[in-house]
Design a protein around this motif. Structure first.
Motif, short mmCIF file in Angstrom:
data_model
loop_
_atom_site.label_atom_id
_atom_site.label_comp_id
_atom_site.label_asym_id
_atom_site.label_seq_id
_atom_site.Cartn_x
_atom_site.Cartn_y
_atom_site.Cartn_z
N ASP A 44 0.79 -1.22 0.00
CA ASP A 44 0.00 0.00 0.00
C ASP A 44 0.83 1.27 0.00
OD1 ASP A 44 -2.21 -1.71 2.22
OD2 ASP A 44 -2.41 -1.45 0.05
N GLU A 45 2.08 1.20 0.41
CA GLU A 45 2.90 2.39 0.54
C GLU A 45 4.02 2.38 -0.50
OE1 GLU A 45 4.11 3.55 4.48
OE2 GLU A 45 2.74 2.04 5.29
N PRO A 46 4.13 3.43 -1.30
CA PRO A 46 5.26 3.51 -2.22
C PRO A 46 6.54 3.76 -1.45
CG PRO A 46 3.94 5.50 -2.35
CD PRO A 46 3.22 4.56 -1.43
N ARG A 47 7.62 3.28 -1.95
CA ARG A 47 8.92 3.46 -1.33
C ARG A 47 9.42 4.88 -1.55
NH1 ARG A 47 14.69 1.21 -3.20
NH2 ARG A 47 15.83 1.85 -1.36
N THR A 48 10.13 5.42 -0.57
CA THR A 48 10.81 6.70 -0.73
C THR A 48 12.24 6.52 -0.23
OG1 THR A 48 10.11 7.46 1.46
CG2 THR A 48 8.71 8.08 -0.42
N VAL A 49 13.13 7.40 -0.68
CA VAL A 49 14.53 7.38 -0.22
C VAL A 49 14.95 8.81 0.09
CG1 VAL A 49 15.21 5.27 -1.43
CG2 VAL A 49 15.43 7.48 -2.58
N ASP A 50 15.86 8.93 1.04
CA ASP A 50 16.40 10.22 1.44
C ASP A 50 17.72 10.49 0.72
OD1 ASP A 50 14.36 10.58 3.38
OD2 ASP A 50 15.50 9.37 4.81
N PRO A 51 18.09 11.76 0.57
CA PRO A 51 19.45 12.07 0.12
C PRO A 51 20.44 11.47 1.12
CG PRO A 51 18.06 14.04 0.07
CD PRO A 51 17.28 12.97 0.79
N THR A 52 21.60 11.07 0.65
CA THR A 52 22.56 10.38 1.51
C THR A 52 23.91 11.07 1.63
OG1 THR A 52 23.21 9.04 -0.40
CG2 THR A 52 21.53 8.11 1.07
N LEU A 53 24.08 12.20 0.93
CA LEU A 53 25.37 12.90 0.93
C LEU A 53 25.20 14.38 1.22
CD1 LEU A 53 26.88 11.75 -2.51
CD2 LEU A 53 27.40 10.79 -0.29
N GLU A 54 26.27 14.97 1.76
CA GLU A 54 26.39 16.42 1.70
C GLU A 54 26.96 16.72 0.32
OE1 GLU A 54 28.51 18.26 4.87
OE2 GLU A 54 27.59 16.95 6.37
N HIS A 55 26.38 17.68 -0.38
CA HIS A 55 26.80 17.94 -1.75
C HIS A 55 26.73 19.44 -2.06
CE1 HIS A 55 27.51 17.42 -5.97
NE2 HIS A 55 27.42 16.11 -5.89
N PRO A 56 27.86 20.05 -2.44
CA PRO A 56 27.85 21.49 -2.71
C PRO A 56 27.06 21.88 -3.95
CG PRO A 56 29.96 20.56 -3.32
CD PRO A 56 29.18 19.46 -2.63
N GLY A 57 26.91 20.95 -4.89
CA GLY A 57 26.05 21.20 -6.04
C GLY A 57 26.67 21.85 -7.25
N ASP A 58 27.85 22.45 -7.10
CA ASP A 58 28.42 23.15 -8.25
C ASP A 58 29.22 22.24 -9.18
OD1 ASP A 58 30.27 22.81 -6.25
OD2 ASP A 58 31.20 24.77 -6.49
N GLU A 59 29.68 21.12 -8.67
CA GLU A 59 30.39 20.13 -9.48
C GLU A 59 30.30 18.79 -8.78
OE1 GLU A 59 34.99 20.59 -8.08
OE2 GLU A 59 34.26 22.08 -9.50
N PRO A 60 30.61 17.71 -9.50
CA PRO A 60 30.51 16.39 -8.85
C PRO A 60 31.49 16.26 -7.69
CG PRO A 60 30.90 16.17 -11.23
CD PRO A 60 31.02 17.62 -10.89
N VAL A 61 31.10 15.50 -6.67
CA VAL A 61 32.01 15.18 -5.58
C VAL A 61 32.70 13.87 -5.93
CG1 VAL A 61 30.66 16.41 -3.84
CG2 VAL A 61 30.21 13.98 -4.24
N ALA A 62 33.82 13.60 -5.26
CA ALA A 62 34.55 12.36 -5.51
C ALA A 62 33.72 11.16 -5.08
CB ALA A 62 35.87 12.38 -4.76
N VAL A 107 12.45 10.17 -8.87
CA VAL A 107 11.01 9.97 -8.72
C VAL A 107 10.60 9.74 -7.27
CG1 VAL A 107 9.10 8.45 -9.36
CG2 VAL A 107 10.78 9.10 -11.07
N ILE A 108 11.45 9.05 -6.47
CA ILE A 108 11.00 8.65 -5.13
C ILE A 108 11.76 9.33 -4.00
CG2 ILE A 108 10.16 6.43 -5.99
CD1 ILE A 108 12.58 5.09 -4.63
N THR A 109 12.59 10.32 -4.28
CA THR A 109 13.30 11.00 -3.21
C THR A 109 12.33 11.77 -2.31
OG1 THR A 109 15.07 12.54 -2.63
CG2 THR A 109 13.78 13.08 -4.59
N THR A 110 12.69 11.82 -1.04
CA THR A 110 11.90 12.60 -0.09
C THR A 110 12.27 14.08 -0.14
OG1 THR A 110 13.54 12.22 1.66
CG2 THR A 110 11.67 10.68 1.53
N SER A 111 13.36 14.41 -0.82
CA SER A 111 13.81 15.80 -0.86
C SER A 111 12.84 16.69 -1.63
CB SER A 111 15.20 15.90 -1.51
OG SER A 111 15.61 17.25 -1.57
N ASP A 112 12.48 17.81 -1.00
CA ASP A 112 11.67 18.82 -1.67
C ASP A 112 12.54 19.89 -2.31
OD1 ASP A 112 9.24 17.65 -0.94
OD2 ASP A 112 9.21 18.71 0.98
N SER A 113 13.85 19.78 -2.08
CA SER A 113 14.78 20.78 -2.60
C SER A 113 15.04 20.53 -4.08
CB SER A 113 16.10 20.72 -1.82
OG SER A 113 17.00 21.70 -2.28
#
Length: 198
Positions: A44-62, A107-113
């Protein structure tokens, strides 16, 4: 988003669901993984996942051995020709072993950002490319490939390379309608690749 492609996505959805059913019978992913698909699982409940990293967003992290894909729990650093990552505007993000897992996360992230940046490996070069500008060929024939996680979309930085790939790919009948952009990724396309983990 509703896309009418003459039934092509309905066929993909069916193939994705059939593949998902077969994959459920196999514990984990190719090369390892975790059977636990996370919170929210159940009929009955769709799966969701949370972000798992701190990420600055301007370029890929290692990519590191400490990172795990939030969709399948595999280690993205182990798949340099397939891996990718997403950064959100709030400084969080996630790393993935494959573009199919990236699709599912969107599609399933909990992040609203909002997404601040995304990168994934180009299918031809293995180099990380800007996923928000990339072109994804939606292949669906699991029997024609040997991918991590069974099957993945093919990522290309250049649209001409995506077109050349689908013209040469004879495992199934693909057209330019089978090339999507980042902003076209929706639940239906993600379920082709990770329906059993969503």
């Amino acid at each position: 988003m509703s896309i009418d492609r003459g039934g092509r996505l309905e066929r993909r959805r069916l193939l994705g669901l059939l593949g998902a059913g077969a994959a459920v019978g196999v514990a984990g992913c190719l090369g390892g993984g975790d059977e636990d698909v996370g919170e929210g699982e159940g009929e009955d409940e769709p799966r969701t996942v949370d972000p798992t990293l701190e990420h600055p967003g301007d370029e890929p992290v290692a990519f590191t051995d400490e990172q795990n894909c939030p969709i399948c729990n595999m280690t993205p650093a182990d798949y340099p020709n397939w891996h990718g990552q997403v950064a959100h505007e709030d400084g969080t993000g996630a790393a993935f072993d494959t573009p199919g897992c990236l699709f599912a996360y969107l599609v399933i992230t909990t992040s609203d950002s909002p997404v601040a940046g995304a990168w994934t490996a180009d299918f031809e070069t293995g180099d990380l490319v800007d996923a928000t500008e990339a072109h994804f060929v939606l292949i669906t024939d699991e029997t024609a490939v040997d991918d991590p996680m069974k099957i993945n979309p093919r990522t290309f930085a250049d649209r001409d390379d995506a077109v050349a790939f689908l013209e040469a790919y004879d495992a199934e009948d693909l057209t330019e309608e089978d090339i999507v952009e980042f902003d076209e990724i929706d639940r239906e396309t993600a379920e082709i690749y990770r329906g059993n983990r969503m």
